[in-house]
Design a protein around this motif. Sequence first.
Motif, mmCIF file in Angstrom:
data_model
loop_
_atom_site.group_PDB
_atom_site.id
_atom_site.type_symbol
_atom_site.label_atom_id
_atom_site.label_comp_id
_atom_site.label_asym_id
_atom_site.label_seq_id
_atom_site.Cartn_x
_atom_site.Cartn_y
_atom_site.Cartn_z
ATOM 1 N N ARG A 46 0.928 -1.157 -0.173
ATOM 2 C CA ARG A 46 -0.101 0.064 0.087
ATOM 3 C C ARG A 46 0.800 1.315 0.102
ATOM 4 N NH1 ARG A 46 -2.911 0.884 4.516
ATOM 5 N NH2 ARG A 46 -4.806 1.626 3.287
ATOM 6 N N ALA A 47 0.363 2.110 -0.660
ATOM 7 C CA ALA A 47 1.047 3.826 -0.846
ATOM 8 C C ALA A 47 0.090 4.699 -1.087
ATOM 9 C CB ALA A 47 2.102 3.493 -1.783
ATOM 10 N N CYS B 194 -5.178 6.462 -1.883
ATOM 11 C CA CYS B 194 -4.430 5.317 -1.262
ATOM 12 C C CYS B 194 -4.691 3.928 -2.244
ATOM 13 C CB CYS B 194 -5.085 4.937 0.166
ATOM 14 S SG CYS B 194 -3.926 3.764 1.059
ATOM 15 N N VAL C 247 4.798 8.860 -5.457
ATOM 16 C CA VAL C 247 4.847 8.641 -3.850
ATOM 17 C C VAL C 247 5.439 9.530 -3.209
ATOM 18 C CG1 VAL C 247 4.608 6.844 -2.035
ATOM 19 C CG2 VAL C 247 3.898 6.000 -4.302
ATOM 20 N N PRO D 154 9.299 4.664 -4.782
ATOM 21 C CA PRO D 154 8.304 5.337 -3.782
ATOM 22 C C PRO D 154 8.942 5.913 -2.475
ATOM 23 C CG PRO D 154 8.320 2.881 -3.353
ATOM 24 C CD PRO D 154 9.048 3.001 -4.491
ATOM 25 N N SER E 14 4.694 5.252 1.851
ATOM 26 C CA SER E 14 4.243 3.844 1.222
ATOM 27 C C SER E 14 4.849 3.052 2.493
ATOM 28 C CB SER E 14 5.386 3.407 -0.005
ATOM 29 O OG SER E 14 6.395 3.929 0.163
ATOM 30 N N GLU E 15 4.533 1.743 2.345
ATOM 31 C CA GLU E 15 4.764 0.594 3.335
ATOM 32 C C GLU E 15 6.216 0.159 3.232
ATOM 33 O OE1 GLU E 15 0.676 -1.762 4.469
ATOM 34 O OE2 GLU E 15 1.818 -2.414 2.349
ATOM 35 N N LEU F 89 -2.185 5.629 6.389
ATOM 36 C CA LEU F 89 -2.166 5.807 4.891
ATOM 37 C C LEU F 89 -3.409 6.498 4.466
ATOM 38 C CD1 LEU F 89 0.209 2.922 3.407
ATOM 39 C CD2 LEU F 89 0.700 5.429 3.909
ATOM 40 N N PRO G 182 3.115 4.125 8.050
ATOM 41 C CA PRO G 182 2.121 3.298 6.960
ATOM 42 C C PRO G 182 1.973 2.125 7.778
ATOM 43 C CG PRO G 182 3.927 4.444 5.974
ATOM 44 C CD PRO G 182 4.314 4.959 7.289
#
Length: 357
Positions: free
Chosen positions: A2-3, A13, A70, A118, A122-123, A334, A357
């Motif tokens: 996810r970002a 998202c 991102v 990214p 972001s994760e 996020l 995140p």
Amino acid sequence: MRAVVRRNRQLVCDEIAELTPAEGQVLVRTLACGICGSDLHALHHMEHMIDLSRRAGGMGSNFDPTADTVFGHEFCAEILDHGPGSARTLKAGTRVVSIPATLTAGGVELLGFSNRLPGGFSERMLLSETLVLEVPNGLPTDQAALTEPFAVGAHAVAKARLDSDSASLVIGCGPVGLAVIAALKASGHGPVIAADFSPRRRAAAERLGADVVIDPAVESPHDRWEALGVPKARAAQAVVRMMGGRFGRPVIFECVGSPGVLQSLIEAAPAGAQIVVAGVCMETDRIEPSMAITKEIELTFVLGYTQEEFAATLRQLSEGVIDVSRLVTGTVGLDEVAAAFTALGDPEAHVKILVAP
């Protein structure tokens, strides 16, 4: 993974591709990432920002400001894995910070302003192993994430031609102004005058060590120069020197970045002052050079920081030289980033928001 993606001038998202570290890179999990003023501006004006940067020779042609991006360049992260051929000096699980630039086979990618990699919203991210720094002394993650923005203040102060007895004036106590105040005090400079219309920001400036905090709606901060022993007119300065007196060079840090501010400072500054411009004005502005010439005002424009300044800032944070323990006023996930961008438009709502995140 996810970002939060900037897409069509909106924050969405979404799921993006997983990352695999190449040679010399480390895969990290983002623990916290600050929302910067440049992120706020880039959301709606990225194309203009990149055009100005390219005209100044500061941005390559490989970035498309209309494509997915991102954001996030103020981060603290945890190492997950290493790419092939890595030295593996820092083991998995180590918390790190880094200058937001990753070396790739195709060149340098500026995290937060890249279509290929990214940033911290972001994760996970890819960082260069040679650029990561371990977070020392148990410095909390939320404070370590402030290394990057406070390094900006350190660079601005390093570019200032401060005498040992110089008085400084910081105009604007948003994140950049606060970083400048912290860097001034960490370097032993003072007195430091801080001016901002926001009560919340003035309180933050005081906590970071500003000696005099002023509401410009009530009092002009420039009225304090004489009380600090700095004559404003060239003739008065000459008399002081003829009588054997001395005063340090007055230095003003412009940390607002709005049209008209620079000209107002040229008009109000003492003769011979240096104005260090750290606020990023993205619009065409107007100044009257003749006035600056008559007063022999020195204008110095600053951007970013060196790797040494970045490392020194991390050390100062970890040793308590700079105390940012009360600076973060909100943390969001996020899904809440878009709302946080809106909230940061009100200086009384927040000083600094981190994304976790």
